[in-house]
Design a protein around this motif. Structure first.
Motif, PDB file in Angstrom:
ATOM      1  N   ARG A   1     -33.854 -39.251  23.565  1.00 11.50           N
ATOM      2  CA  ARG A   1     -34.929 -38.578  22.825  1.00 11.50           C
ATOM      3  C   ARG A   1     -35.749 -39.579  22.011  1.00 11.50           C
ATOM      4  N   ARG A   2     -35.080 -40.535  21.356  1.00  7.55           N
ATOM      5  CA  ARG A   2     -35.801 -41.557  20.588  1.00  7.55           C
ATOM      6  C   ARG A   2     -36.708 -42.377  21.507  1.00  7.55           C
ATOM      7  N   ALA A   3     -36.170 -42.789  22.643  1.00  8.64           N
ATOM      8  CA  ALA A   3     -36.967 -43.594  23.577  1.00  8.64           C
ATOM      9  C   ALA A   3     -38.139 -42.782  24.128  1.00  8.64           C
ATOM     10  N   GLN A   4     -37.906 -41.514  24.457  1.00  8.60           N
ATOM     11  CA  GLN A   4     -38.963 -40.686  25.030  1.00  8.60           C
ATOM     12  C   GLN A   4     -40.027 -40.307  24.005  1.00  8.60           C
ATOM     13  N   SER A   5     -39.719 -40.408  22.721  1.00  5.26           N
ATOM     14  CA  SER A   5     -40.749 -40.116  21.712  1.00  5.26           C
ATOM     15  C   SER A   5     -41.866 -41.162  21.791  1.00  5.26           C
ATOM     16  N   GLY A   6     -41.534 -42.355  22.235  1.00  3.65           N
ATOM     17  CA  GLY A   6     -42.540 -43.403  22.422  1.00  3.65           C
ATOM     18  C   GLY A   6     -43.025 -43.517  23.847  1.00  3.65           C
ATOM     19  N   ASP A   7     -42.215 -43.052  24.794  1.00  9.44           N
ATOM     20  CA  ASP A   7     -42.569 -43.163  26.212  1.00  9.44           C
ATOM     21  C   ASP A   7     -41.853 -42.060  26.993  1.00  9.44           C
ATOM     22  N   PRO A   8     -42.547 -40.975  27.318  1.00 10.88           N
ATOM     23  CA  PRO A   8     -41.901 -39.845  27.991  1.00 10.88           C
ATOM     24  C   PRO A   8     -41.405 -40.139  29.404  1.00 10.88           C
ATOM     25  N   GLU A   9     -41.762 -41.297  29.965  1.00  4.29           N
ATOM     26  CA  GLU A   9     -41.306 -41.662  31.315  1.00  4.29           C
ATOM     27  C   GLU A   9     -39.884 -42.224  31.338  1.00  4.29           C
ATOM     28  N   VAL A  10     -39.321 -42.546  30.195  1.00  6.58           N
ATOM     29  CA  VAL A  10     -37.981 -43.129  30.129  1.00  6.58           C
ATOM     30  C   VAL A  10     -36.961 -42.113  30.631  1.00  6.58           C
ATOM     31  N   ARG A  11     -36.032 -42.588  31.448  1.00  2.00           N
ATOM     32  CA  ARG A  11     -34.972 -41.756  32.017  1.00  2.00           C
ATOM     33  C   ARG A  11     -33.609 -42.328  31.647  1.00  2.00           C
ATOM     34  N   LEU A  12     -32.600 -41.458  31.698  1.00  2.00           N
ATOM     35  CA  LEU A  12     -31.225 -41.826  31.365  1.00  2.00           C
ATOM     36  C   LEU A  12     -30.396 -41.902  32.642  1.00  2.00           C
ATOM     37  N   PHE A  13     -29.732 -43.034  32.819  1.00  2.00           N
ATOM     38  CA  PHE A  13     -28.821 -43.242  33.946  1.00  2.00           C
ATOM     39  C   PHE A  13     -27.434 -43.516  33.378  1.00  2.00           C
ATOM     40  N   ILE A  14     -26.419 -42.929  33.987  1.00  2.76           N
ATOM     41  CA  ILE A  14     -25.055 -43.090  33.466  1.00  2.76           C
ATOM     42  C   ILE A  14     -24.104 -43.640  34.527  1.00  2.76           C
ATOM     43  N   ARG A  15     -23.046 -44.249  34.027  1.00  5.92           N
ATOM     44  CA  ARG A  15     -21.958 -44.748  34.867  1.00  5.92           C
ATOM     45  C   ARG A  15     -20.663 -44.290  34.210  1.00  5.92           C
ATOM     46  N   LEU A  16     -19.904 -43.467  34.904  1.00  6.12           N
ATOM     47  CA  LEU A  16     -18.643 -42.975  34.355  1.00  6.12           C
ATOM     48  C   LEU A  16     -17.542 -44.005  34.548  1.00  6.12           C
ATOM     49  N   ASN A  17     -16.891 -44.343  33.482  1.00  7.98           N
ATOM     50  CA  ASN A  17     -15.673 -45.154  33.542  1.00  7.98           C
ATOM     51  C   ASN A  17     -14.903 -44.895  32.252  1.00  7.98           C
ATOM     52  N   VAL A  18     -13.644 -44.602  32.388  1.00 10.35           N
ATOM     53  CA  VAL A  18     -12.867 -44.090  31.265  1.00 10.35           C
ATOM     54  C   VAL A  18     -12.303 -45.205  30.394  1.00 10.35           C
ATOM     55  N   ARG A  19     -11.717 -46.206  31.002  1.00  9.07           N
ATOM     56  CA  ARG A  19     -11.060 -47.249  30.200  1.00  9.07           C
ATOM     57  C   ARG A  19     -12.072 -48.110  29.474  1.00  9.07           C
ATOM     58  N   ARG A  20     -11.905 -48.226  28.176  1.00  4.10           N
ATOM     59  CA  ARG A  20     -12.837 -48.970  27.331  1.00  4.10           C
ATOM     60  C   ARG A  20     -12.965 -50.427  27.780  1.00  4.10           C
ATOM     61  N   GLN A  21     -11.867 -51.069  28.121  1.00  4.98           N
ATOM     62  CA  GLN A  21     -11.930 -52.472  28.506  1.00  4.98           C
ATOM     63  C   GLN A  21     -12.757 -52.670  29.771  1.00  4.98           C
ATOM     64  N   ILE A  22     -12.648 -51.740  30.706  1.00  6.39           N
ATOM     65  CA  ILE A  22     -13.465 -51.816  31.922  1.00  6.39           C
ATOM     66  C   ILE A  22     -14.936 -51.688  31.569  1.00  6.39           C
ATOM     67  N   ARG A  23     -15.272 -50.724  30.702  1.00  5.16           N
ATOM     68  CA  ARG A  23     -16.671 -50.555  30.286  1.00  5.16           C
ATOM     69  C   ARG A  23     -17.198 -51.820  29.634  1.00  5.16           C
ATOM     70  N   LEU A  24     -16.413 -52.389  28.736  1.00  3.36           N
ATOM     71  CA  LEU A  24     -16.849 -53.593  28.022  1.00  3.36           C
ATOM     72  C   LEU A  24     -17.011 -54.781  28.969  1.00  3.36           C
ATOM     73  N   ASP A  25     -16.080 -54.933  29.908  1.00  2.00           N
ATOM     74  CA  ASP A  25     -16.174 -56.026  30.883  1.00  2.00           C
ATOM     75  C   ASP A  25     -17.418 -55.880  31.756  1.00  2.00           C
ATOM     76  N   GLU A  26     -17.671 -54.665  32.241  1.00  2.00           N
ATOM     77  CA  GLU A  26     -18.845 -54.437  33.084  1.00  2.00           C
ATOM     78  C   GLU A  26     -20.134 -54.665  32.296  1.00  2.00           C
ATOM     79  N   LEU A  27     -20.180 -54.153  31.074  1.00  2.00           N
ATOM     80  CA  LEU A  27     -21.368 -54.328  30.243  1.00  2.00           C
ATOM     81  C   LEU A  27     -21.620 -55.808  29.966  1.00  2.00           C
ATOM     82  N   SER A  28     -20.574 -56.557  29.663  1.00  2.00           N
ATOM     83  CA  SER A  28     -20.714 -58.001  29.426  1.00  2.00           C
ATOM     84  C   SER A  28     -21.249 -58.709  30.660  1.00  2.00           C
TER      85      SER A  28
END
Length: 108
Positions: free
Chosen positions: A62-89
């Motif tokens: 919502r914050r991003a779309q207030s400045g640009d309504p074309e912004v979209r949200l994409f998600i990736r499901l992964n439960v384990r925090r360490q996996i999320r952090l490793d992938e993000l890094s």
């Protein structure tokens, strides 16, 4: 002609791994852990982050779309925090490497 947003984006990490993110309905986000990216169709992500509850990403969208309504949200499901952090890094390291290369070419 109307250009529809992609249903999926792939972000490559510095390791060469490719991480798939799927277009999400902000009204139906799961109360699960995962990573998310905010981006305009066909452009590099504006934000890449991880969370313990993907439903909280709706506020970022919502914050991003207030400045640009074309912004979209994409998600990736992964439960384990360490996996999320490793992938993000890995994804952020690839982006840092590209930005560094761009800065080096500009300075030359």
């Amino acid at each position: 002609m109307l250009s529809l947003p992609a249903e999926r984006i792939d972000l490559r990490g510095a390791s060469g791994a490719v991480y798939g993110f799927h277009l999400a309905d902000p009204q139906a986000l799961p109360e699960r852990a995962g990573a998310y990216a905010l981006c305009r169709p066909g452009e590099e992500p504006l934000l890449i982050a991880e969370t313990d509850r993907l439903d909280t990403a709706a506020a970022e969208l919502r914050r991003a779309q207030s400045g640009d309504p074309e912004v979209r949200l994409f998600i990736r499901l992964n439960v384990r925090r360490q996996i999320r952090l490793d992938e993000l890094s890995d994804i952020l390291a690839a982006r840092d490497r590209r930005c560094g290369a761009d800065r080096a070419r500009t300075a030359a």
